[in-house]
Design a protein around this motif. Structure first.
Motif, mmCIF file in Angstrom:
data_model
loop_
_atom_site.group_PDB
_atom_site.id
_atom_site.type_symbol
_atom_site.label_atom_id
_atom_site.label_comp_id
_atom_site.label_asym_id
_atom_site.label_seq_id
_atom_site.Cartn_x
_atom_site.Cartn_y
_atom_site.Cartn_z
ATOM 1 N N ALA A 259 -12.050 5.433 7.663
ATOM 2 C CA ALA A 259 -10.978 5.649 8.763
ATOM 3 C C ALA A 259 -10.612 4.158 9.131
ATOM 4 C CB ALA A 259 -11.908 6.288 9.849
ATOM 5 N N ALA A 260 -11.455 3.287 9.138
ATOM 6 C CA ALA A 260 -10.924 1.891 9.720
ATOM 7 C C ALA A 260 -9.790 1.390 8.717
ATOM 8 C CB ALA A 260 -12.157 0.961 9.675
ATOM 9 N N ALA A 261 -10.238 1.557 7.509
ATOM 10 C CA ALA A 261 -9.160 0.989 6.378
ATOM 11 C C ALA A 261 -7.779 1.714 6.386
ATOM 12 C CB ALA A 261 -9.882 0.997 5.020
ATOM 13 N N GLN A 262 -7.883 3.107 6.790
ATOM 14 C CA GLN A 262 -6.846 3.833 6.992
ATOM 15 C C GLN A 262 -5.942 3.273 8.052
ATOM 16 O OE1 GLN A 262 -6.104 6.629 4.493
ATOM 17 N NE2 GLN A 262 -4.156 5.783 5.309
ATOM 18 N N GLY A 263 -6.636 3.154 9.270
ATOM 19 C CA GLY A 263 -6.091 2.569 10.357
ATOM 20 C C GLY A 263 -5.178 1.239 9.942
ATOM 21 N N LEU A 264 -5.880 0.389 9.285
ATOM 22 C CA LEU A 264 -5.228 -0.914 8.998
ATOM 23 C C LEU A 264 -3.822 -0.639 8.037
ATOM 24 C CD1 LEU A 264 -5.235 -4.070 8.965
ATOM 25 C CD2 LEU A 264 -6.816 -3.796 7.061
#
Length: 345
Positions: A259-264
């Motif tokens: 989820a964090a990588a997707q936000g980036l």
């Protein structure tokens, strides 16, 4: 399910995703095993996708596209292809839509060839690939090269486009990406000497980094979904594997990192939509996305146990595909160089 609502995506993107998902279910899943055996996807699929309007969303209407300047629509297509398990095809489509089409579109008003190519790409009548040339005018392990009509090639100073009739193709096997139609490419230096320059090398590398990241996170999501389904079905000592705390926590960590990588990545796509994407940001996204992709697939393999090494289990293909994405991307650029320079190193 997604842990957070993805920024920048609205009802139009959701409707488009539903259409793409139905198309992928009808055209990809039933053919993927055959493509892997043959070492290439069926190019007729792109013509079908073009007929549905999936390939030309960002292409101007005068060239047969929808004229919607929003990279999230092609990102949806790439994500859904990756989530179907067709990682090699996803990478070819990502490069065609995210790298080749912008390069060709920038020159469509200046040359008849570029205008014709752009229309062919939007319709799925042409297949394009991207390669980074070594000093000997060769590019190694280029996804899509075995079936390509157009070749976007970069050397140390410039980017050119050549047609398939002036290149030599040599098939090359890789671990993973069995559906990607990978091949080595050789072009006559005399051809390169007279080919017009179409783009800057930095812009090409930034686009490659960004769209590699779209593939990586789509494939990572597929691997996470596969593993969640497996641990819910697999029983150990009379209990579902998903009921053990270690299993639940390891997958929770994987989901949070994804989820964090997707936000980036979504932030980078938003920057691209507003012409604010920098090569440094694209490189940073790729570094993070590749690490998350590897971590999620590795965790999936561990939780599958010995079954994860059996080819009839999709997680084994996901493991090889993660390496394939990383290897083909590393052959094109080194994202740590751009990020280090941005840090003043």
């Amino acid at each position: 399910m997604e842990l957070v609502r993805r920024a920048g995506y609205d009802d139009d993107h959701a409707t488009f995703r539903d259409s793409v998902r139905r198309f992928v279910a009808d055209h990809v899943g039933v053919e993927l095993d055959r493509w892997r055996t043959e070492g290439r996807f069926d190019v007729a699929l792109l013509a079908d996708a073009g007929e549905q309007g999936f390939l030309g969303t960002t292409v101007a209407e005068e060239h047969g596209g929808a004229g919607v300047d929003d990279p999230r629509f092609p990102a949806v297509l790439v994500e859904e292809l990756a989530r179907s398990g067709a990682t090699g095809l996803a990478l070819v489509v990502a490069r065609q839509l995210g790298v080749v089409i912008p390069v060709v579109a920038a020159h469509a008003k200046q040359t008849e060839d570029a205008a014709r190519w752009l229309s062919g790409l939007a319709a799925g009548e042409l297949v394009a690939c991207v390669g980074v040339l070594k000093p000997d005018a060769t590019a190694s392990a280029v996804p899509g090269a075995a079936v390509a009509d157009l070749f976007v090639l970069a050397d140390a100073e410039r980017v050119v486009v050549v047609t398939g009739d002036v290149v030599t193709i040599e098939a090359t096997p890789l671990l993973g990406g069995a559906d990607a139609a990978v091949a080595n490419v050789t072009v006559d230096p005399a051809v390169l000497a007279v080919a017009p320059t179409l783009d800057s090398v930095d812009q090409l590398y930034g686009a490659l980094d960004l769209w590699t990241s779209v593939v990586s996170l789509g494939a990572a999501r597929a691997a996470l979904d596969l593993t969640v389904d497996y641990v819910q079905e697999r029983a150990v000592f009379g209990r579902p594997l998903s009921s053990f705390e270690n299993t639940r926590f390891r997958l929770a960590e994987a989901g949070a990192e994804l989820a964090a990588a997707q936000g980036l990545l979504d932030g980078a796509l938003d920057a691209l939509a507003s012409d604010g994407l920098t090569p440094e940001l694209a490189a940073a996204v790729r570094i993070v996305s590749e690490r998350v992709h590897d971590a999620v697939v590795d965790q999936g393999m561990q939780l599958h146990g010995g079954y994860g090494y059996m080819r009839e289990y999709p997680i084994s293909h996901a493991f090889g595909d993660a390496r394939f994405v990383r290897v083909t991307a590393s052959g094109a650029s080194e994202p740590r160089t751009a990020v280090a320079a941005a840090l003043g190193l």
